[in-house]
Design a protein around this motif. Structure first.
Motif, PDB file in Angstrom:
ATOM      1  N   SER A 223      20.388   2.302  49.311  1.00  0.00           N
ATOM      2  CA  SER A 223      21.126   2.610  50.544  1.00  0.00           C
ATOM      3  C   SER A 223      22.506   3.186  50.258  1.00  0.00           C
ATOM      4  O   SER A 223      23.124   3.772  51.160  1.00  0.00           O
ATOM      5  N   LEU A 224      22.999   3.049  49.018  1.00  0.00           N
ATOM      6  CA  LEU A 224      24.278   3.682  48.678  1.00  0.00           C
ATOM      7  C   LEU A 224      24.210   5.194  48.886  1.00  0.00           C
ATOM      8  O   LEU A 224      25.213   5.838  49.179  1.00  0.00           O
ATOM      9  N   ALA A 225      23.019   5.745  48.715  1.00  0.00           N
ATOM     10  CA  ALA A 225      22.840   7.189  48.886  1.00  0.00           C
ATOM     11  C   ALA A 225      22.960   7.612  50.349  1.00  0.00           C
ATOM     12  O   ALA A 225      22.968   8.813  50.643  1.00  0.00           O
ATOM     13  N   ASN A 226      23.070   6.639  51.264  1.00  0.00           N
ATOM     14  CA  ASN A 226      23.229   6.959  52.683  1.00  0.00           C
ATOM     15  C   ASN A 226      24.694   7.087  53.090  1.00  0.00           C
ATOM     16  O   ASN A 226      24.989   7.503  54.212  1.00  0.00           O
ATOM     17  N   LEU A 227      25.607   6.707  52.198  1.00  0.00           N
ATOM     18  CA  LEU A 227      27.036   6.742  52.528  1.00  0.00           C
ATOM     19  C   LEU A 227      27.561   8.158  52.318  1.00  0.00           C
ATOM     20  O   LEU A 227      28.210   8.470  51.326  1.00  0.00           O
ATOM     21  N   SER A 228      27.304   9.007  53.271  1.00  0.00           N
ATOM     22  CA  SER A 228      27.567  10.440  53.108  1.00  0.00           C
ATOM     23  C   SER A 228      29.049  10.771  53.022  1.00  0.00           C
ATOM     24  O   SER A 228      29.415  11.858  52.566  1.00  0.00           O
ATOM     25  N   SER A 229      29.927   9.861  53.442  1.00  0.00           N
ATOM     26  CA  SER A 229      31.369  10.108  53.369  1.00  0.00           C
ATOM     27  C   SER A 229      31.968   9.715  52.025  1.00  0.00           C
ATOM     28  O   SER A 229      33.149   9.965  51.770  1.00  0.00           O
ATOM     29  N   LEU A 230      31.170   9.087  51.168  1.00  0.00           N
ATOM     30  CA  LEU A 230      31.687   8.528  49.926  1.00  0.00           C
ATOM     31  C   LEU A 230      32.224   9.617  49.004  1.00  0.00           C
ATOM     32  O   LEU A 230      31.546  10.590  48.696  1.00  0.00           O
ATOM     33  N   THR A 231      33.470   9.440  48.560  1.00  0.00           N
ATOM     34  CA  THR A 231      34.079  10.355  47.595  1.00  0.00           C
ATOM     35  C   THR A 231      34.312   9.681  46.249  1.00  0.00           C
ATOM     36  O   THR A 231      34.424  10.356  45.231  1.00  0.00           O
ATOM     37  N   HIS A 232      34.390   8.340  46.228  1.00  0.00           N
ATOM     38  CA  HIS A 232      34.719   7.601  45.005  1.00  0.00           C
ATOM     39  C   HIS A 232      33.807   6.387  44.907  1.00  0.00           C
ATOM     40  O   HIS A 232      33.812   5.540  45.793  1.00  0.00           O
ATOM     41  N   LEU A 233      33.045   6.294  43.811  1.00  0.00           N
ATOM     42  CA  LEU A 233      32.181   5.145  43.575  1.00  0.00           C
ATOM     43  C   LEU A 233      32.418   4.637  42.166  1.00  0.00           C
ATOM     44  O   LEU A 233      32.132   5.314  41.181  1.00  0.00           O
ATOM     45  N   GLY A 234      32.981   3.430  42.062  1.00  0.00           N
ATOM     46  CA  GLY A 234      33.262   2.815  40.775  1.00  0.00           C
ATOM     47  C   GLY A 234      32.440   1.547  40.596  1.00  0.00           C
ATOM     48  O   GLY A 234      32.627   0.571  41.328  1.00  0.00           O
ATOM     49  N   LEU A 235      31.522   1.564  39.622  1.00  0.00           N
ATOM     50  CA  LEU A 235      30.662   0.405  39.339  1.00  0.00           C
ATOM     51  C   LEU A 235      30.662   0.120  37.844  1.00  0.00           C
ATOM     52  O   LEU A 235      29.656  -0.284  37.280  1.00  0.00           O
ATOM     53  N   LYS A 246      18.664   8.308  42.118  1.00  0.00           N
ATOM     54  CA  LYS A 246      18.987   9.725  41.945  1.00  0.00           C
ATOM     55  C   LYS A 246      19.740  10.273  43.143  1.00  0.00           C
ATOM     56  O   LYS A 246      20.576  11.180  43.010  1.00  0.00           O
ATOM     57  N   GLY A 247      19.461   9.730  44.326  1.00  0.00           N
ATOM     58  CA  GLY A 247      20.084  10.242  45.544  1.00  0.00           C
ATOM     59  C   GLY A 247      21.590  10.145  45.557  1.00  0.00           C
ATOM     60  O   GLY A 247      22.257  10.902  46.273  1.00  0.00           O
ATOM     61  N   ILE A 248      22.160   9.211  44.763  1.00  0.00           N
ATOM     62  CA  ILE A 248      23.618   9.063  44.744  1.00  0.00           C
ATOM     63  C   ILE A 248      24.272  10.323  44.175  1.00  0.00           C
ATOM     64  O   ILE A 248      25.354  10.732  44.606  1.00  0.00           O
ATOM     65  N   PHE A 249      23.602  10.957  43.204  1.00  0.00           N
ATOM     66  CA  PHE A 249      24.141  12.202  42.655  1.00  0.00           C
ATOM     67  C   PHE A 249      24.192  13.305  43.706  1.00  0.00           C
ATOM     68  O   PHE A 249      24.935  14.277  43.552  1.00  0.00           O
ATOM     69  N   MET A 250      23.415  13.151  44.765  1.00  0.00           N
ATOM     70  CA  MET A 250      23.313  14.203  45.772  1.00  0.00           C
ATOM     71  C   MET A 250      24.269  13.995  46.944  1.00  0.00           C
ATOM     72  O   MET A 250      24.263  14.783  47.886  1.00  0.00           O
ATOM     73  N   LEU A 251      25.090  12.939  46.898  1.00  0.00           N
ATOM     74  CA  LEU A 251      26.040  12.720  47.984  1.00  0.00           C
ATOM     75  C   LEU A 251      26.959  13.932  48.115  1.00  0.00           C
ATOM     76  O   LEU A 251      27.553  14.383  47.130  1.00  0.00           O
ATOM     77  N   PRO A 252      27.111  14.463  49.313  1.00  0.00           N
ATOM     78  CA  PRO A 252      27.758  15.779  49.469  1.00  0.00           C
ATOM     79  C   PRO A 252      29.252  15.799  49.198  1.00  0.00           C
ATOM     80  O   PRO A 252      29.819  16.867  48.959  1.00  0.00           O
ATOM     81  N   ASN A 253      29.912  14.620  49.236  1.00  0.00           N
ATOM     82  CA  ASN A 253      31.367  14.590  49.081  1.00  0.00           C
ATOM     83  C   ASN A 253      31.827  13.822  47.847  1.00  0.00           C
ATOM     84  O   ASN A 253      33.032  13.641  47.647  1.00  0.00           O
TER      85      ASN A 253
END
Length: 416
Positions: A223-235, A246-253
């Protein structure tokens, strides 16, 4: 009964006067509302719960801002809206922002903290302090208007409360680098999988999410791949397991992605057929594997690319030479074979280049002499052959050079 003629004559004049009075009232700096007494009282009570700890013992901060030291209700500083680190709404006078970052505060925050009486807060920054192993109280839900919450590097530990997922207006949440040692044991913040999924499901406006070094020991929710506004993800260093979506790499922002330090995390880089805004990509010390796709060279905004300690194989694609904004490139400790691509000589902004502990062969490309901004170059522990190129003497900014454990021949150029 009709109005007097004189009143009709003066009505336009009276209207102008009343309008001017209204404009003056709304714009005059002398009419701004003062801080509410309840907010002022809550801040002063919050201040009393802490001491200013020696700055050298709190994350090696060189100085402390000590903003709270100036808080007082005496003299001309009685209005809390004028206090350092405090921001008020210009219309209501309520405290909407509190920035106490790097104040070297030492003490505990509990469920009775007066902090949770500041219910109009939209921004709260308590980073770089020492809350001495406090848990994040569930009363954080009372700050329901929060947009930005920054608690990094403040020695909070224990389970992150489910109530954080109720802060539905959050656009930035940073809980990273919270840990402490107690009797030789490392204690960290923890985030159980159900709470993680609830957090991701409810905080749909997130632009920044940094949970680095929060102990999760779980998979990364799709579901992280649904956060389309995400610009910064630190894990970073979260004990993540399973395959990275794989979908996280496709986040548009998405501009910053760091999942390094999770050796139980598998995954691969997909072939990118779209333009990505990524500026930082770090999958170092994970179990990512497979071929590095040629389309990685399409990340035209990348300034930092780290893939050290993974299981990538085959050749290094020459398309990496297209990443002309790169400052750091680390491909060390993988299973790359073949030559060092000559195209890397195009990366003239590089300050650090690491391609050690691979299985590379062939000569050291002469074109690496173009990288005149390099501070550090490490191509050790490969199977490189031939002489050490004289042109490496062009790298006058170098402070570290490692070419050891190869099959290089001949003298080391004196110019080095």
């Amino acid at each position: 009964m009709g109005l007097p003629l004189s009143l009709f004559i003066f009505m336009p004049f009276l209207f102008v006067l009343s309008t001017l009075h209204l404009v003056f009232t709304l714009s005059s700096p002398f009419m701004q509302p003062l801080c509410h007494h309840d907010d002022s009282s809550a801040l002063l009570q919050f201040k009393k719960n802490f001491i200013i700890k020696n700055s050298t013992s709190v994350f090696f901060l060189p100085t402390c801002d000590q903003k709270v030291a100036s808080w007082t209700v005496e003299g001309d500083k009685s209005d809390c809206c004028s206090w350092d680190g405090v921001e008020c709404d210009e219309h209501t006078g309520h405290v909407i922002g509190l920035n106490l970052s790097s104040n070297c505060l030492f003490g505990s925050i509990n469920s009775n903290s007066s902090l949770f009486r500041l219910v109009h807060l939209q921004s709260l920054n308590l980073s770089y302090n020492d809350f001495n192993g406090s848990h994040i109280p569930s009363q954080v839900r009372d700050l329901s208007r929060l947009i930005d919450l920054d608690l990094r590097l403040s020695r909070f530990v224990g389970q992150i409360p489910l109530e954080i997922s109720q802060l539905s207006h959050l656009s930035s949440l940073d809980l990273s680098y919270n840990y402490m040692y107690s009797f030789g044991h490392l204690i960290t913040l923890e985030l159980k999988e159900p709470i993680l999924r609830s957090l991701v499901a409810n905080l749909t406006s997130l632009q920044k999410l940094d949970l680095s070094y929060v102990n999760m020991s779980s998979t990364v929710p799709n579901s992280l791949a649904n956060l389309s506004s995400l610009t910064h993800l630190g894990l970073r260093g979260c004990g993540l397991q399973g395959e990275f979506p794989k979908g996280i790499f496709m986040l548009p922002n998405l501009q910053h992605l760091d999942v390094s330090g999770n050796k139980g995390l598998t995954g691969y880089l997909p072939s990118f057929t779209w333009s990505s805004p990524l500026e930082t990509l770090d999958v170092g010390f994970t179990s990512f594997s497979g071929e590095l796709p040629a389309s990685t060279g399409n990340f035209s905004f990348l300034t930092y690319l780290s893939m050290w300690g993974c299981n990538f194989s085959r050749s290094i694609p020459s398309s990496l030479g297209n990443l002309t904004k790169l400052n750091v490139l680390d491909l060390s400790d993988n299973y790359f074979v073949g030559n060092i691509p000559r195209s890397l000589g195009n990366l003239v902004q590089l300050s650090s280049l690491y391609i050690s502990y691979c299985q590379l062969t062939g000569p050291v490309p002469l074109i690496l002499g173009n990288l005149v901004q390099l501070f550090s170059l490490d191509i050790s522990n490969n199977q490189l052959t031939g002489p050490v190129p004289l042109i490496l003497g062009n790298l006058v900014q170098l402070s570290s050079l490692d070419i050891s454990n190869n099959q290089l021949t001949g003298p080391v150029p004196l110019i080095l």
